[in-house]
Design a protein around this motif. Sequence first.
Motif, short mmCIF file in Angstrom:
data_model
loop_
_atom_site.label_atom_id
_atom_site.label_comp_id
_atom_site.label_asym_id
_atom_site.label_seq_id
_atom_site.Cartn_x
_atom_site.Cartn_y
_atom_site.Cartn_z
N GLY A 67 -5.71 -8.27 -3.55
CA GLY A 67 -7.00 -8.09 -2.92
C GLY A 67 -6.98 -8.86 -1.62
O GLY A 67 -5.97 -8.88 -0.93
N VAL A 68 -8.09 -9.54 -1.32
CA VAL A 68 -8.13 -10.37 -0.11
C VAL A 68 -8.41 -11.81 -0.51
O VAL A 68 -8.73 -12.12 -1.65
N LYS A 69 -8.30 -12.72 0.46
CA LYS A 69 -8.25 -14.15 0.13
C LYS A 69 -9.51 -14.65 -0.56
O LYS A 69 -9.41 -15.44 -1.52
N PRO A 274 -7.69 -2.82 6.80
CA PRO A 274 -6.39 -3.31 7.28
C PRO A 274 -5.94 -4.57 6.55
O PRO A 274 -4.74 -4.85 6.46
N TYR A 275 -6.89 -5.32 6.01
CA TYR A 275 -6.54 -6.55 5.28
C TYR A 275 -5.97 -6.21 3.91
O TYR A 275 -4.94 -6.75 3.50
N MET A 276 -6.63 -5.31 3.20
CA MET A 276 -6.12 -4.89 1.89
C MET A 276 -4.72 -4.28 2.03
O MET A 276 -3.87 -4.43 1.15
N ALA A 277 -4.51 -3.59 3.15
CA ALA A 277 -3.23 -2.90 3.36
C ALA A 277 -2.05 -3.86 3.55
O ALA A 277 -0.89 -3.44 3.46
N LEU A 278 -2.34 -5.13 3.79
CA LEU A 278 -1.26 -6.11 3.97
C LEU A 278 -0.51 -6.36 2.66
O LEU A 278 0.65 -6.75 2.67
N ASN A 279 -1.18 -6.16 1.53
CA ASN A 279 -0.51 -6.33 0.24
C ASN A 279 0.38 -5.13 -0.05
O ASN A 279 -0.03 -3.99 0.13
N THR A 280 1.59 -5.39 -0.48
CA THR A 280 2.55 -4.35 -0.82
C THR A 280 3.24 -4.71 -2.12
O THR A 280 3.17 -5.86 -2.59
N LEU A 281 3.92 -3.74 -2.71
CA LEU A 281 4.68 -4.01 -3.93
C LEU A 281 5.75 -5.07 -3.69
O LEU A 281 6.00 -5.93 -4.54
#
Length: 328
Positions: A67-69, A274-281
Amino acid sequence: MTAPTKLPTGDDLLAEIDRLRKERNAVILAHYYQTPDIQDLADYVGDSLQLSQMAAETDADVIAFCGVKFMADTAKILSPEKIVVLPDMDAGCSLEDSCPPEKFKAFREAHPDHIALTYINCSTEVKALSDVIVTSSSAETILQQIPADQKIIFGPDRHLGGYLSRKFNREMLLWPGVCIVHEAFSETELLKLKEQYPGAPIAAHPECPPTIVDHADYVGSTSGILQFAKTFPGDTLIVATEPHIIHQMEKALPEKNFIGAPGADGNCSCNICPYMALNTLEKLYTALRDLEPRIEIEEGLRLKAKQSLDRMLEMASGTIGKGDLGKV
């Protein structure tokens, strides 16, 4: 110089994440705004506070929060004994960024006769400066318990605060923050879509501006919108929130048609967080492997922030995670 370790890919990556999940006794949480690949391997998918509560109830040693911080921070506030990792520490939030603690503190001091109802999309420091935290599912219930003559500061989302103010005819001082995702929806493009699908209702998140919310048949949090998708009688729904929630709708109701509300350019690309998209597998894998980046919160600050969360849970525990702000 040591060559960088090559990361696994494809099915090997999924297998390694699963191995580390068991090895670390970890629970993987994914917000509805995460990409489908992350949602599909998570132990729990949901709203931010609901996920933190679920994780607190497990016997996991590690929480991997996709998620986000501010969401991962909330998980740490509620589960201080657990290790909490965030795949990318740069996964922030425009609402949190809009409300620096020192400015919020000064704003509160300038209005000492006001209490602060603060949306959960804020930093731990701002939570510690607040009286009651609210979610989009609990805000109405909490607001109705506050005496009519009590002056209120609402932050950091002026659209959610404005929606509540209009609905309950309750004047509030609104902090001027917005969610960049929900701010991007276009009324003109939404009306064009409504003409194309004249019978389709619109479900909108209250972080949207009034130009979008005023056209909605249903207003609620992500979990509330998902519930509405499961119960509305038609076959097509227009969804005005971050489009990755549609993945859960399509899994639950493959026979129905879900259309993301368009941005100003006539498509949904600008409405992906764009913040959520920073997380990847890949980042989830390394976070589980290294137990980094790790969320750390000073204990005094954590306890102060927890007070405002506890007040919310006391005042509105029955609404948490249901996400229902009702029909407009």
